[in-house]
Design an enzyme around this catalytic site. Structure first.
Site, PDB file in Angstrom:
ATOM      1  N   ARG A 123       0.817  -1.236   0.000  1.00 15.18           N
ATOM      2  CA  ARG A 123       0.000   0.000   0.000  1.00 15.18           C
ATOM      3  C   ARG A 123       0.843   1.275   0.000  1.00 15.18           C
ATOM      4  O   ARG A 123       0.386   2.345   0.377  1.00 15.18           O
ATOM      5  CB  ARG A 123      -0.980   0.040   1.180  1.00 15.18           C
ATOM      6  CG  ARG A 123      -1.969  -1.105   1.163  1.00 15.18           C
ATOM      7  CD  ARG A 123      -3.234  -0.754   1.919  1.00 15.18           C
ATOM      8  NE  ARG A 123      -4.206  -1.816   1.772  1.00 15.18           N
ATOM      9  CZ  ARG A 123      -4.284  -2.859   2.590  1.00 15.18           C
ATOM     10  NH1 ARG A 123      -3.472  -2.965   3.630  1.00 15.18           N
ATOM     11  NH2 ARG A 123      -5.178  -3.795   2.381  1.00 15.18           N
ATOM     12  N   LYS A 145       4.537  11.873 -10.820  1.00 13.60           N
ATOM     13  CA  LYS A 145       3.724  11.106 -11.775  1.00 13.60           C
ATOM     14  C   LYS A 145       4.400   9.761 -12.005  1.00 13.60           C
ATOM     15  O   LYS A 145       5.585   9.722 -12.363  1.00 13.60           O
ATOM     16  CB  LYS A 145       3.605  11.850 -13.109  1.00 13.60           C
ATOM     17  CG  LYS A 145       2.578  12.953 -13.106  1.00 13.60           C
ATOM     18  CD  LYS A 145       2.355  13.479 -14.516  1.00 13.60           C
ATOM     19  CE  LYS A 145       1.323  14.587 -14.526  1.00 13.60           C
ATOM     20  NZ  LYS A 145       1.213  15.231 -15.849  1.00 13.60           N
ATOM     21  N   GLU A 187      13.058  19.286 -23.347  1.00 16.06           N
ATOM     22  CA  GLU A 187      12.267  19.582 -22.146  1.00 16.06           C
ATOM     23  C   GLU A 187      12.853  20.781 -21.390  1.00 16.06           C
ATOM     24  O   GLU A 187      12.127  21.537 -20.759  1.00 16.06           O
ATOM     25  CB  GLU A 187      12.211  18.359 -21.212  1.00 16.06           C
ATOM     26  CG  GLU A 187      11.488  17.147 -21.789  1.00 16.06           C
ATOM     27  CD  GLU A 187       9.955  17.221 -21.646  1.00 16.06           C
ATOM     28  OE1 GLU A 187       9.427  18.247 -21.183  1.00 16.06           O
ATOM     29  OE2 GLU A 187       9.303  16.231 -22.026  1.00 16.06           O
ATOM     30  N   LYS A 229       9.792  23.468 -12.364  1.00 16.22           N
ATOM     31  CA  LYS A 229       8.834  22.359 -12.232  1.00 16.22           C
ATOM     32  C   LYS A 229       8.339  22.274 -10.785  1.00 16.22           C
ATOM     33  O   LYS A 229       7.150  22.071 -10.545  1.00 16.22           O
ATOM     34  CB  LYS A 229       9.452  21.038 -12.685  1.00 16.22           C
ATOM     35  CG  LYS A 229       8.450  19.902 -12.517  1.00 16.22           C
ATOM     36  CD  LYS A 229       8.565  18.806 -13.513  1.00 16.22           C
ATOM     37  CE  LYS A 229       7.395  17.829 -13.329  1.00 16.22           C
ATOM     38  NZ  LYS A 229       7.474  16.653 -14.155  1.00 16.22           N
ATOM     39  N   GLU A 239      -2.535  18.153 -11.216  1.00 13.03           N
ATOM     40  CA  GLU A 239      -2.892  18.675 -12.542  1.00 13.03           C
ATOM     41  C   GLU A 239      -4.377  18.989 -12.695  1.00 13.03           C
ATOM     42  O   GLU A 239      -5.043  18.518 -13.610  1.00 13.03           O
ATOM     43  CB  GLU A 239      -2.427  17.712 -13.645  1.00 13.03           C
ATOM     44  CG  GLU A 239      -2.331  18.416 -15.003  1.00 13.03           C
ATOM     45  CD  GLU A 239      -1.577  17.627 -16.060  1.00 13.03           C
ATOM     46  OE1 GLU A 239      -0.488  17.112 -15.752  1.00 13.03           O
ATOM     47  OE2 GLU A 239      -2.082  17.522 -17.173  1.00 13.03           O
ATOM     48  N   ARG A 243      -0.571  22.798 -13.805  1.00 14.28           N
ATOM     49  CA  ARG A 243       0.456  21.796 -14.110  1.00 14.28           C
ATOM     50  C   ARG A 243       0.442  21.435 -15.600  1.00 14.28           C
ATOM     51  O   ARG A 243       1.461  21.026 -16.162  1.00 14.28           O
ATOM     52  CB  ARG A 243       0.278  20.546 -13.235  1.00 14.28           C
ATOM     53  CG  ARG A 243       1.413  19.548 -13.433  1.00 14.28           C
ATOM     54  CD  ARG A 243       1.477  18.488 -12.358  1.00 14.28           C
ATOM     55  NE  ARG A 243       2.529  17.530 -12.684  1.00 14.28           N
ATOM     56  CZ  ARG A 243       3.072  16.680 -11.846  1.00 14.28           C
ATOM     57  NH1 ARG A 243       2.680  16.641 -10.598  1.00 14.28           N
ATOM     58  NH2 ARG A 243       4.017  15.852 -12.237  1.00 14.28           N
ATOM     59  N   ASN A 247       2.973  20.732 -20.205  1.00 10.66           N
ATOM     60  CA  ASN A 247       2.716  19.989 -21.437  1.00 10.66           C
ATOM     61  C   ASN A 247       2.821  20.856 -22.682  1.00 10.66           C
ATOM     62  O   ASN A 247       2.336  20.464 -23.754  1.00 10.66           O
ATOM     63  CB  ASN A 247       1.328  19.331 -21.379  1.00 10.66           C
ATOM     64  CG  ASN A 247       1.370  18.084 -20.527  1.00 10.66           C
ATOM     65  OD1 ASN A 247       2.321  17.323 -20.595  1.00 10.66           O
ATOM     66  ND2 ASN A 247       0.353  17.889 -19.718  1.00 10.66           N
ATOM     67  N   HIS A 250       3.391  19.249 -26.004  1.00  9.87           N
ATOM     68  CA  HIS A 250       3.142  17.805 -25.861  1.00  9.87           C
ATOM     69  C   HIS A 250       1.913  17.323 -26.633  1.00  9.87           C
ATOM     70  O   HIS A 250       1.861  16.154 -26.993  1.00  9.87           O
ATOM     71  CB  HIS A 250       2.986  17.434 -24.380  1.00  9.87           C
ATOM     72  CG  HIS A 250       4.289  17.387 -23.625  1.00  9.87           C
ATOM     73  ND1 HIS A 250       5.128  18.465 -23.505  1.00  9.87           N
ATOM     74  CD2 HIS A 250       4.901  16.367 -22.960  1.00  9.87           C
ATOM     75  CE1 HIS A 250       6.185  18.128 -22.785  1.00  9.87           C
ATOM     76  NE2 HIS A 250       6.079  16.856 -22.451  1.00  9.87           N
ATOM     77  N   HIS A 254       2.759  14.337 -28.710  1.00 11.09           N
ATOM     78  CA  HIS A 254       2.202  12.999 -28.480  1.00 11.09           C
ATOM     79  C   HIS A 254       1.564  12.448 -29.747  1.00 11.09           C
ATOM     80  O   HIS A 254       1.680  11.255 -30.046  1.00 11.09           O
ATOM     81  CB  HIS A 254       1.163  13.038 -27.355  1.00 11.09           C
ATOM     82  CG  HIS A 254       1.771  13.088 -25.988  1.00 11.09           C
ATOM     83  ND1 HIS A 254       1.148  13.669 -24.908  1.00 11.09           N
ATOM     84  CD2 HIS A 254       2.952  12.615 -25.522  1.00 11.09           C
ATOM     85  CE1 HIS A 254       1.926  13.563 -23.838  1.00 11.09           C
ATOM     86  NE2 HIS A 254       3.022  12.926 -24.185  1.00 11.09           N
ATOM     87  N   HIS A 268      10.807  11.152 -27.426  1.00 15.09           N
ATOM     88  CA  HIS A 268       9.808  12.001 -26.767  1.00 15.09           C
ATOM     89  C   HIS A 268      10.240  13.482 -26.754  1.00 15.09           C
ATOM     90  O   HIS A 268       9.467  14.375 -27.132  1.00 15.09           O
ATOM     91  CB  HIS A 268       9.548  11.489 -25.348  1.00 15.09           C
ATOM     92  CG  HIS A 268       8.642  12.397 -24.567  1.00 15.09           C
ATOM     93  ND1 HIS A 268       7.302  12.513 -24.840  1.00 15.09           N
ATOM     94  CD2 HIS A 268       8.902  13.258 -23.554  1.00 15.09           C
ATOM     95  CE1 HIS A 268       6.765  13.406 -24.019  1.00 15.09           C
ATOM     96  NE2 HIS A 268       7.712  13.868 -23.228  1.00 15.09           N
TER      97      HIS A 268
END
Ligand code: GLY
Length: 371
Positions: A123, A145, A187, A229, A239, A243, A247, A250, A254, A268
């Protein structure tokens, strides 16, 4: 050189990000305060293990910390249910307890996988990120994340689970291929474009020397990126709003990654660079920013030898409508409505769902026609 320490202020989930040279050798001293007993588990990949695991073990041994380690195959395919199951069962078989610490030692794939394993083992146990790629140092190791991929899409199964500590050792960047380093730089420059014009200008002046290997410049670039960040994550951990600024580039990126099959054709960070150039083009055509801004963004990315135009992506690409359809799979979509990050200028990005489809289509059609 000194170590920079940046705090991510998240109440009882607050943690430090240390940035500097020689951190691997000091890993034992940095991690020991988190350990109830002198034993850690390290999840890594085969490439990072071959290049750096002995150095990490030596750094931990100075504080008498025992290591058990598992090295998985390198590559995106390792962000899978199978690898997650293997990792979790290995941790259980090694009797890693609720208060022990897991070290995620690798790039974004290992960080995301190990973080998710830590989130669900017994957990939830604590984990420390020791990112070994530039992309992981400036982005994926910070902010909690964690995820694996589904056949339906990337990062669709995961949890928010903050690390207890991040150690970004600038020295390990020296072993990256130039292409991987530059993809991470996509990035880095994103932070300047989204919220700090002065940092973008600093990168225009210092980017080439930084890419050539200057350790002091690299340290400043990583530090400034994680400061930005950390501030955004502190405002919006899960987010709900701001946040999403992270992106920038992105949504286009993506879609292009999906169109190229998440393959070697487009890494990426390269997709992010191309996506940022498209986002500024779109912002300019909507009259949000000046016409000079997209040219300036493209000029810097080109000066760094990064991919910038659709023409820089080898092989076939689908038409504009198909790319727009792929953009519709983005996680930022709410109630079927596309949301994007656009800009009023370099360093001034914002989140919007006011996306004129005719402008979007003309930006993509023109970019495809220029191939
Ligand atoms: N990489 C984007 C984020 O962490 O939110």
């Amino acid at each position: 050189m000194t170590i920079d320490t940046i705090r991510v202020p998240l109440g009882e989930r607050s943690y430090d990000i240390c940035v500097g040279a020689g951190l691997m050798a000091r890993a034992g001293a940095k991690i020991a305060p988190f350990l109830p007993r002198p034993r850690v588990a390290v999840l890594t990949d085969e490439n990072v293990a071959a290049a750096h695991l002995d150095a990490l073990k030596a750094g931990l041994a100075t504080d008498w910390i025992d290591v058990v380690s598992l090295a998985l195959p390198a590559g995106e395919a390792t962000k899978s249910w199978t690898a997650l199951q293997q990792s979790v069962e290995w941790l259980l078989s090694e009797r890693i307890e609720r208060h022990d610490v897991l070290i995620a030692f690798g790039g974004g794939v290992i960080g995301d996988l190990a973080g998710f394993a830590a989130a669900i083992l017994r957990r939830g146990i604590r984990f420390v990120q020791i990112p070994t790629s530039l992309l992981a140092q400036v982005d994926s190791s910070v902010g909690g994340k964690t995820a694996i991929n589904s056949p339906i899409g990337k990062n669709l199964i995961g949890a928010f689970h903050q690390p207890s500590l991040v150690l970004a050792d600038i020295d390990v960047l020296g072993t990256l291929t130039p292409r991987d380093f530059l993809a991470g730089y996509g990035e880095v420059v994103k932070y300047g474009m989204l919220g700090d014009l002065a940092f973008f200008e600093w990168l225009e002046a210092n980017g080439p020397a930084l890419a050539a290997g200057d350790a002091g410049l690299r340290q400043y670039a990583v530090r400034r990126s994680v400061e930005m960040k950390a501030a955004i994550v502190a405002r919006d951990e899960t987010e709900q709003g701001d946040r999403a600024l992270l992106n920038l580039g992105h949504t286009f990126g993506h879609a292009l990654e999906a169109a190229t099959g998440y393959s070697d054709r487009l890494l990426h960070g390269e997709g992010v660079a191309v996506g940022c150039a498209l986002a500024f083009e779109m912002s300019s055509r909507m009259g949000l920013c000046s016409q000079e801004d997209p040219s300036r963004v493209r000029a810097h990315l080109k000066a760094m030898d990064l991919k910038v135009d659709l023409a820089d992506i080898p092989g076939e690409l689908p038409d504009a409508d198909t790319l727009i359809d792929l953009m519709g799979q983005d996680k930022k979509v709410i109630a079927g409505q596309l949301r994007m990050i656009l800009a009023r200028g370099i360093g001034d990005a914002f989140v919007t769902s006011d996306i004129p489809l005719d402008v979007l289509k003309s930006v993509l059609s023109d970019a495809l026609a220029a191939r």
